[in-house]
Structures are given as structure tokens and as C-alpha cells.
Scaffold this motif. Structure first.
Motif, PDB file in Angstrom:
ATOM      1  N   PHE A  61      41.191  -5.821  14.411  1.00 46.43           N
ATOM      2  CA  PHE A  61      41.108  -5.347  15.371  1.00 46.43           C
ATOM      3  C   PHE A  61      39.614  -4.950  15.774  1.00 46.43           C
ATOM      4  O   PHE A  61      39.009  -4.748  14.781  1.00 46.43           O
ATOM      5  CB  PHE A  61      41.977  -4.185  15.785  1.00 46.43           C
ATOM      6  CG  PHE A  61      43.258  -4.353  15.023  1.00 46.43           C
ATOM      7  CD1 PHE A  61      44.388  -5.044  16.036  1.00 46.43           C
ATOM      8  CD2 PHE A  61      43.697  -3.700  13.891  1.00 46.43           C
ATOM      9  CE1 PHE A  61      45.488  -5.010  15.565  1.00 46.43           C
ATOM     10  CE2 PHE A  61      45.131  -3.852  13.404  1.00 46.43           C
ATOM     11  CZ  PHE A  61      45.909  -4.573  14.399  1.00 46.43           C
ATOM     12  N   ILE A  62      39.340  -5.196  17.003  1.00 50.41           N
ATOM     13  CA  ILE A  62      37.969  -4.701  17.336  1.00 50.41           C
ATOM     14  C   ILE A  62      38.199  -3.077  17.890  1.00 50.41           C
ATOM     15  O   ILE A  62      39.185  -2.980  18.801  1.00 50.41           O
ATOM     16  CB  ILE A  62      37.097  -5.389  18.501  1.00 50.41           C
ATOM     17  CG1 ILE A  62      36.928  -6.949  17.655  1.00 50.41           C
ATOM     18  CG2 ILE A  62      36.059  -4.859  19.063  1.00 50.41           C
ATOM     19  CD1 ILE A  62      36.105  -7.721  18.850  1.00 50.41           C
ATOM     20  N   TYR A  63      37.395  -2.321  17.497  1.00 46.31           N
ATOM     21  CA  TYR A  63      37.522  -0.974  17.969  1.00 46.31           C
ATOM     22  C   TYR A  63      37.650  -0.704  19.376  1.00 46.31           C
ATOM     23  O   TYR A  63      36.923  -1.106  19.958  1.00 46.31           O
ATOM     24  CB  TYR A  63      36.314   0.083  17.316  1.00 46.31           C
ATOM     25  CG  TYR A  63      36.311   1.459  17.761  1.00 46.31           C
ATOM     26  CD1 TYR A  63      37.426   2.172  17.616  1.00 46.31           C
ATOM     27  CD2 TYR A  63      35.311   1.741  18.754  1.00 46.31           C
ATOM     28  CE1 TYR A  63      37.341   3.625  17.960  1.00 46.31           C
ATOM     29  CE2 TYR A  63      35.469   3.006  19.524  1.00 46.31           C
ATOM     30  CZ  TYR A  63      36.293   3.976  18.811  1.00 46.31           C
ATOM     31  OH  TYR A  63      36.407   5.187  19.401  1.00 46.31           O
ATOM     32  N   SER A  64      38.519   0.178  19.697  1.00 46.85           N
ATOM     33  CA  SER A  64      38.721   0.306  20.857  1.00 46.85           C
ATOM     34  C   SER A  64      38.777   1.929  21.410  1.00 46.85           C
ATOM     35  O   SER A  64      39.567   2.539  20.834  1.00 46.85           O
ATOM     36  CB  SER A  64      40.101  -0.123  21.380  1.00 46.85           C
ATOM     37  OG  SER A  64      40.435   0.021  22.599  1.00 46.85           O
ATOM     38  N   ASP A  85      45.301  -3.805   7.347  1.00 47.74           N
ATOM     39  CA  ASP A  85      44.592  -3.648   8.997  1.00 47.74           C
ATOM     40  C   ASP A  85      43.290  -3.510   8.698  1.00 47.74           C
ATOM     41  O   ASP A  85      42.728  -2.536   8.038  1.00 47.74           O
ATOM     42  CB  ASP A  85      45.198  -2.644   9.512  1.00 47.74           C
ATOM     43  CG  ASP A  85      46.543  -2.726  10.090  1.00 47.74           C
ATOM     44  OD1 ASP A  85      47.290  -4.013   9.846  1.00 47.74           O
ATOM     45  OD2 ASP A  85      47.377  -1.620  10.462  1.00 47.74           O
ATOM     46  N   GLN A 118      41.380  -0.396   6.737  1.00 47.29           N
ATOM     47  CA  GLN A 118      40.620  -0.343   7.895  1.00 47.29           C
ATOM     48  C   GLN A 118      39.100  -0.651   7.687  1.00 47.29           C
ATOM     49  O   GLN A 118      38.472  -1.057   8.636  1.00 47.29           O
ATOM     50  CB  GLN A 118      40.535   1.522   8.301  1.00 47.29           C
ATOM     51  CG  GLN A 118      42.279   1.903   8.391  1.00 47.29           C
ATOM     52  CD  GLN A 118      42.909   1.072   9.557  1.00 47.29           C
ATOM     53  OE1 GLN A 118      42.574   0.041  10.277  1.00 47.29           O
ATOM     54  NE2 GLN A 118      44.393   1.355   9.652  1.00 47.29           N
ATOM     55  N   PRO A 124      46.926  -0.630   4.843  1.00 51.17           N
ATOM     56  CA  PRO A 124      45.722  -0.858   5.739  1.00 51.17           C
ATOM     57  C   PRO A 124      44.483   0.236   5.169  1.00 51.17           C
ATOM     58  O   PRO A 124      44.559   1.148   5.006  1.00 51.17           O
ATOM     59  CB  PRO A 124      46.357  -0.172   7.161  1.00 51.17           C
ATOM     60  CG  PRO A 124      47.688  -0.163   7.047  1.00 51.17           C
ATOM     61  CD  PRO A 124      48.183   0.020   5.524  1.00 51.17           C
ATOM     62  N   TYR A 132      39.985   7.469  15.158  1.00 51.36           N
ATOM     63  CA  TYR A 132      40.023   6.460  16.077  1.00 51.36           C
ATOM     64  C   TYR A 132      41.501   6.372  16.865  1.00 51.36           C
ATOM     65  O   TYR A 132      41.534   5.629  17.812  1.00 51.36           O
ATOM     66  CB  TYR A 132      39.734   4.888  15.473  1.00 51.36           C
ATOM     67  CG  TYR A 132      40.624   4.723  14.223  1.00 51.36           C
ATOM     68  CD1 TYR A 132      41.767   4.500  14.441  1.00 51.36           C
ATOM     69  CD2 TYR A 132      40.055   4.970  13.111  1.00 51.36           C
ATOM     70  CE1 TYR A 132      42.619   4.186  13.247  1.00 51.36           C
ATOM     71  CE2 TYR A 132      40.735   4.823  12.025  1.00 51.36           C
ATOM     72  CZ  TYR A 132      42.189   4.510  12.011  1.00 51.36           C
ATOM     73  OH  TYR A 132      42.909   4.314  10.982  1.00 51.36           O
ATOM     74  N   CYS A 133      42.333   7.183  16.284  1.00 48.27           N
ATOM     75  CA  CYS A 133      43.592   6.833  16.638  1.00 48.27           C
ATOM     76  C   CYS A 133      44.513   7.662  17.702  1.00 48.27           C
ATOM     77  O   CYS A 133      44.312   8.859  17.372  1.00 48.27           O
ATOM     78  CB  CYS A 133      44.432   6.657  15.297  1.00 48.27           C
ATOM     79  SG  CYS A 133      46.288   6.112  15.350  1.00 48.27           S
ATOM     80  N   ILE A 179      39.349  -2.567  11.221  1.00 49.90           N
ATOM     81  CA  ILE A 179      39.042  -2.371  12.594  1.00 49.90           C
ATOM     82  C   ILE A 179      37.395  -2.805  12.207  1.00 49.90           C
ATOM     83  O   ILE A 179      36.713  -2.127  11.349  1.00 49.90           O
ATOM     84  CB  ILE A 179      39.025  -0.925  12.776  1.00 49.90           C
ATOM     85  CG1 ILE A 179      40.487  -0.191  13.214  1.00 49.90           C
ATOM     86  CG2 ILE A 179      38.282  -0.593  14.179  1.00 49.90           C
ATOM     87  CD1 ILE A 179      40.612   0.989  13.407  1.00 49.90           C
ATOM     88  N   VAL A 211      47.688   2.078  21.391  1.00 47.42           N
ATOM     89  CA  VAL A 211      46.811   2.161  20.486  1.00 47.42           C
ATOM     90  C   VAL A 211      45.514   1.266  20.753  1.00 47.42           C
ATOM     91  O   VAL A 211      44.436   1.783  20.049  1.00 47.42           O
ATOM     92  CB  VAL A 211      47.465   1.272  19.284  1.00 47.42           C
ATOM     93  CG1 VAL A 211      46.842   0.123  18.492  1.00 47.42           C
ATOM     94  CG2 VAL A 211      48.012   2.304  18.195  1.00 47.42           C
ATOM     95  N   ARG A 212      45.419   0.197  21.650  1.00 47.14           N
ATOM     96  CA  ARG A 212      44.198  -0.262  22.092  1.00 47.14           C
ATOM     97  C   ARG A 212      44.284  -0.509  23.656  1.00 47.14           C
ATOM     98  O   ARG A 212      45.264  -0.644  24.111  1.00 47.14           O
ATOM     99  CB  ARG A 212      43.927  -1.753  21.385  1.00 47.14           C
ATOM    100  CG  ARG A 212      43.463  -1.408  20.184  1.00 47.14           C
ATOM    101  CD  ARG A 212      43.438  -2.773  19.032  1.00 47.14           C
ATOM    102  NE  ARG A 212      44.876  -3.196  18.835  1.00 47.14           N
ATOM    103  CZ  ARG A 212      45.681  -2.918  17.896  1.00 47.14           C
ATOM    104  NH1 ARG A 212      45.068  -2.219  17.072  1.00 47.14           N
ATOM    105  NH2 ARG A 212      46.838  -3.383  17.906  1.00 47.14           N
ATOM    106  N   ARG A 219      39.605   5.473  22.536  1.00 48.30           N
ATOM    107  CA  ARG A 219      40.974   6.035  23.041  1.00 48.30           C
ATOM    108  C   ARG A 219      40.569   7.517  23.539  1.00 48.30           C
ATOM    109  O   ARG A 219      40.066   8.261  22.772  1.00 48.30           O
ATOM    110  CB  ARG A 219      42.251   6.254  22.018  1.00 48.30           C
ATOM    111  CG  ARG A 219      42.299   4.770  21.350  1.00 48.30           C
ATOM    112  CD  ARG A 219      43.152   3.805  22.012  1.00 48.30           C
ATOM    113  NE  ARG A 219      42.472   3.375  23.147  1.00 48.30           N
ATOM    114  CZ  ARG A 219      43.333   3.061  24.492  1.00 48.30           C
ATOM    115  NH1 ARG A 219      44.524   3.167  24.524  1.00 48.30           N
ATOM    116  NH2 ARG A 219      42.640   2.766  25.490  1.00 48.30           N
TER     117      ARG A 219
END
Ligand code: 5AD
Ligand code: SF4
Length: 472
Positions: free
Chosen positions: A366-369, A335, A297, A295, A195-196, A337, A81-82, A371
Motif C-alpha cells: 500500500f502507498i500511505y494514505s 502488509d 509494515q 504484517p 497511520y491507522c 506501507i 482504511v485508505r 487518515r
């Protein structure tokens, strides 16, 4: 997807059972029982998958260890996920070259979401030559056969087929404890939030048959499990693929009707499908925990649209308002982001103001990562890491303040809690959970573990409550 393509056939599952019987016979003849270690990263679905991996290993005659030096088989169940989760896995797998040098017969297996990403499987193949077996989530049910291939043929095995997804029923399970259990009700995701990575690695949404879910919960209740979590990437889509005129709220109602003394939790709910019917069912069903993980987001409509979330801020807040009207003391978690590509600090501040409006009990932040392969990874992302970190810290600080205030409001109340374990904080002997899932530190006899008790809350911090048992 046709149901017959989704369900793994009874013959195929029986073949796996036969393989396990043969391995069991072989292992039973060894002078000492071989040991396995299963290490899990990521979400509850991975935890549930690992329980099945342990189930298959147990049926093959393996015992379990936490010590990687003495393990004959190591299985690492990975998360995609990240990026951070992937890097941690790679670091730990790299470190296993040493254990394997000391014990060359050791078999190292990697599975889970990160292995379903082609670039990760490729990396393992090329650069982590001590890994013997790599398999993706779609072939988890074939783990016994794949492990045998490695042992019999003495070669590396990579099995990560692309698939819209399958359902394998009746796999053995070894639960981690005696109190809490996961029950998968569906697999996969159709939402494609931009993002996922999950929809790419876990396949399309597919629901388990209701009678099998109900049987499983009935069995867990009979065995004395007290805290049962129904799992799916988006439980609110449950049943859409079954053609049964049954939705998640109906399933919840039926699970609630199972006799026994247990609490029902579920996750994750997508706000776009959280219905009034679901809220009313939660309010009516006495076993359903007063907790919703919903969530959000982000708080900005532009960002929510760019994330492909299919709701806006107003619709989300309206859901929260309607839910609180029905269940005023509901515990809400979410959650968030921070730093989605193109999110400005002004837009981020809309997330802060949403937090002030909702006042969640706790958050997963979470900080955006980026993918690889997801639409968001191709978007321009001009904000510096420093600015994202600053925004992230503002978010955490605000939530910490809100959590501390919400926890402080419990002080003086007496609540039902489930005593769930021994405490290692040095000041209390027990840990417990409120029905809403808040952690409570208590003093009492270890014999109370596994029982419901009344606790008077006497203190609180940002993260936990402190209480005294009210014994009658
Ligand atoms: N970057 C950061 N967070 C992510 N999540 C999912 N994908 C990403 C990503 N690429 C978060 C979402 C989701 C939770 C399980 O993980 O908030 O709800
Ligand atoms: Fe990912 Fe969105 Fe599906 Fe959740 S609903 S698993 S965030 S794509």
C-alpha cells in the motif's frame, strides 16, 4: 470495559428477532419476493459483517440479487482504511442515483467503517440525498430495526453512535459458499498504529467467549466447511479482556481438537504479540494451516517507531527465524506501507532488504494514505507522490521476483490441495488452494469441488501454480 456493557442483552437481541419476524410476515404477503443486494469493500471482517447483514435480510424474507436495477434494498458495506477505498464507494453510491430514479421505492443503505468517520457520514447526509440509511459498525446488530424505521417513517436515518464497542451474539448468518467461512473471535483494536483509522471506527479490543467460538466452528465443521478463518484485528490479543487465563494459542489448540476434516486459518497477527507459544501451537496442531500473515509494515526501525508498532526489525526477523525453525515450509505473507510521512528513500530501501531477508511468499502493498484524525496525518510528508510511486514500483518488482522464485520451487512437488471452484482462465477447469493458501490451476471434474486432492505441480507464475490431479 465491563463485560455487561459490551454484550448486547438477550432482550435487545430478541426484540430485533421479533422485528424480523414481522417484516418476514409482511414480505411473505407481497406478490413477489423482495430482493436485496449487499456489496462489500475492504477486509475479511467486513465480509463477515456482510454475511450477518445477509442473514438478517434473509430472516426478513428477502432474496438476493447481484443486479442493482432490480434490488429493493441495497446495502454497501464500506472501508475506511485508505482514501482510495472511500473514493470508490462514493463513486459507486453516486451512480445509484440512476437506479433509484428508475425504482423510487429502492432503499439505499451505507454501513461499515467509513460511515463511522464523522466527515463521511456528513458528506452522505449533505451531498448524497438518495441514501436512506447510514449506520456504523457498533449498531450493525440493529440493522433490522433501522431498516424498518426507514420503511415505516419514510425518512432518512443516520445512526453512527460513538462507542468503545459491543458484542452481539447469535445474529443470523448467510455464508457466501459452502467451503470457506469466517469466524470472528474478537473485535476492535487497541494498538493505535499512527497511520491507522481502525481503532477509531471499530472501538476497543473485545473477545468473544471461547465456548461460543467453539460451538460455531463445531457447527461449521458439521455442515462440511473445509477452510475456517478465525478473524480479529489482532488475534494475538485474544482473551486479554476475558480474565479466563486463556490466550489465542489456547483457543487455537481447542479449535484444532474439534473433530472434522477442516483447515484452520487466522488473521491478523501483530508481530509485537506473536509468541513462541503460538508458533509451537501452530507446529503441533495438524489442522492449523502452515501460513502466517505477519504484517511488518516497514523495514526501518525509525519508521516502525514512528508507526507505533512496538517491535524493531531485529525482533521481527528473530520471530521469523524461530517460526521457520519449527515449521520450515511455512507460507509467509505481510502488509507493507510505502511512503509513511517522513520515510526517506534510504529508509524505504531497508524495507527492500527486509524482503530479501524474509522472502515472503506474497505481499499486500500500500502507498500511505493520510487518515483524518490519526497522528500520522499531522506529520510533515515531504516526499513527492512521484518518488513514492517509484519506490512502490521497486517494492512490487522485487516481491514479484521473489514470488516467482518461490512458486517455481514448487514445480515437481505433489501437495494436498482443496479444490475450491470452477476456473475461468480458459485453460483449466478448476481452482484449488494448497494448505499454505497458494492458488493452483487444475483440470478435473467439477464434482471434485469441495474435496481434498493430491496435485502434482507442473508449472508456476508470479501469482499462481499449475498442476495435475494425482487420482488414485
Ligand atoms: N495508508 C496505507 N495503508 C494502510 N493500512 C492501514 N492504514 C493505512 C493507511 N493509512 C494498511 C496496513 C494494514 C492493512 C490492512 O492496511 O498495511 O496492515
Ligand atoms: Fe490498524 Fe495497527 Fe490495529 Fe492493525 S494493529 S488494525 S494496523 S491500529
Amino acid at each position: 470495559m465491563r463485560r455487561e456493557d459490551v454484550l448486547i442483552s438477550a432482550e435487545a437481541l430478541e426484540r430485533q428477532r421479533e422485528i424480523r419476524r414481522q417484516v418476514m410476515e409482511h414480505n411473505a404477503r407481497l406478490p413477489v419476493q423482495p430482493l436485496a443486494l449487499v456489496d462489500t469493500y475492504g477486509c475479511q471482517q467486513n465480509e463477515a459483517d456482510s454475511e450477518q447483514i445477509r442473514g438478517m435480510l434473509s430472516e426478513m424474507g428477502y432474496g438476493f440479487t447481484e443486479d442493482e436495477q432490480e434490488a429493493d434494498v441495497i446495502v454497501i458495506n464500506t472501508c475506511a482504511v485508505r482514501e482510495h477505498a472511500e473514493m470508490r464507494v462514493l463513486g459507486n453510491v453516486g451512480h445509484l442515483t440512476h437506479t433509484k430514479r428508475n425504482k423510487p421505492s429502492q432503499i439505499i443503505c451505507l454501513c461499515g467503517c467509513a460511515m463511522q468517520e464523522p466527515h463521511m457520514a456528513e458528506k452522505i447526509k449533505k451531498s448524497f440525498r438518495h441514501v436512506d440509511l447510514v449506520f456504523g459498525p457498533h449498531v450493525l446488530w440493529k440493522f433490522s430495526e433501522l431498516l424498518c424505521q426507514v420503511m415505516d417513517q419514510k425518512k432518512r436515518v443516520f445512526e453512527t453512535p460513538d462507542s468503545p464497542g459491543v458484542i452481539a451474539e447469535g445474529l443470523p448468518v448467510v455464508h457466501k459458499g459452502k467451503l470457506k467461512a469466517w469466524v470472528s473471535i474478537m473485535y476492535g483494536c487497541n494498538n493505535f498504529c499512527t497511520y491507522c483509522i481502525v481503532p477509531y471506527v471499530r472501538g476497543r479490543e473485545r473477545s468473544r467467549a471461547p465456548e461460543l467460538i467453539l460451538d460455531e466452528v463445531r457447527q461449521l465443521a458439521t455442515e462440511g466447511y473445509k477452510d475456517i478463518t478465525l478473524l480479529g484485528q489482532n488475534v494475538n490479543s485474544y482473551g486479554k479482556d476475558l480474565g479466563l487465563d486463556m490466550d489465542f494459542a489456547d483457543l487455537l489448540e481447542q479449535v484444532n481438537a474439534i473433530p472434522g476434516d477442516f483447515l484452520i486459518r487466522f488473521m491478523t497477527s501483530h508481530p509485537k504479540d506473536a509468541s513462541q507459544k503460538l508458533f509451537e501451537t501452530m507446529a503441533r496442531c495438524e489442522k492449523v494451516a502452515p501460513h502466517l500473515h505477519l504484517p511488518v509494515q516497514a523495514g526501518s526501525d525509525r519508521v516502525l517507531k514512528a508507526m507505533n508498532r512496538h517491535y524493531d526489525r531485529a525482533a521481527y526477523l528473530d520471530e521469523i527465524r524461530r517460526l521457520r525453525a519449527l515449521i520450515p515450509d511455512i507460507v509467509l505473507t505481510s502488509d507493507i506501507i510505502v511512503g509513511f510521512p517522513g520515510e526517506t528513500t534510504e529508509e524505504f530501501e531497508e524495507t527492500l532488504s527486509l524482503l530479501e531477508q524474509v522472502r515472503y511468499d506474497a505481499l499486500f502493498t500500500f502507498i500511505y494514505s493520510p487518515r483524518e484524525g490519526t497522528p500520522a496525518a499531522k506529520l510533515p510528508d515531504p516526499m513527492s507522490r512521484e518518488e513514492k510511486n517509484r519506490n512502490f514500483q521497486r517494492l512490487v518488482d522485487l516481491q514479484n521476483r521473489i514470488s516467482a522464485e518461490k512458486h517455481a520451487a514448487y514445480v515437481g512437488k505433489t501437495l494436498r490441495v482443496l479444490v475450491d471452484g470452477e476456473n475461468d482462465d480458459g485453460r483449466h477447469t478448476l481452482t484449488a488452494r494448497t494448505d499454505g493458501g497458494r492458488l493452483v490451476h487444475l483440470n478435473g471434474d467439477a464434482a471434485l469441488i469441495g474435496t481434498w486432492q493430491q496435485a502434482k505441480i507442473t508449472g508456476s507464475t508470479t501469482w499462481a501454480l499449475f498442476g495435475e490431479l494425482v487420482l488414485d
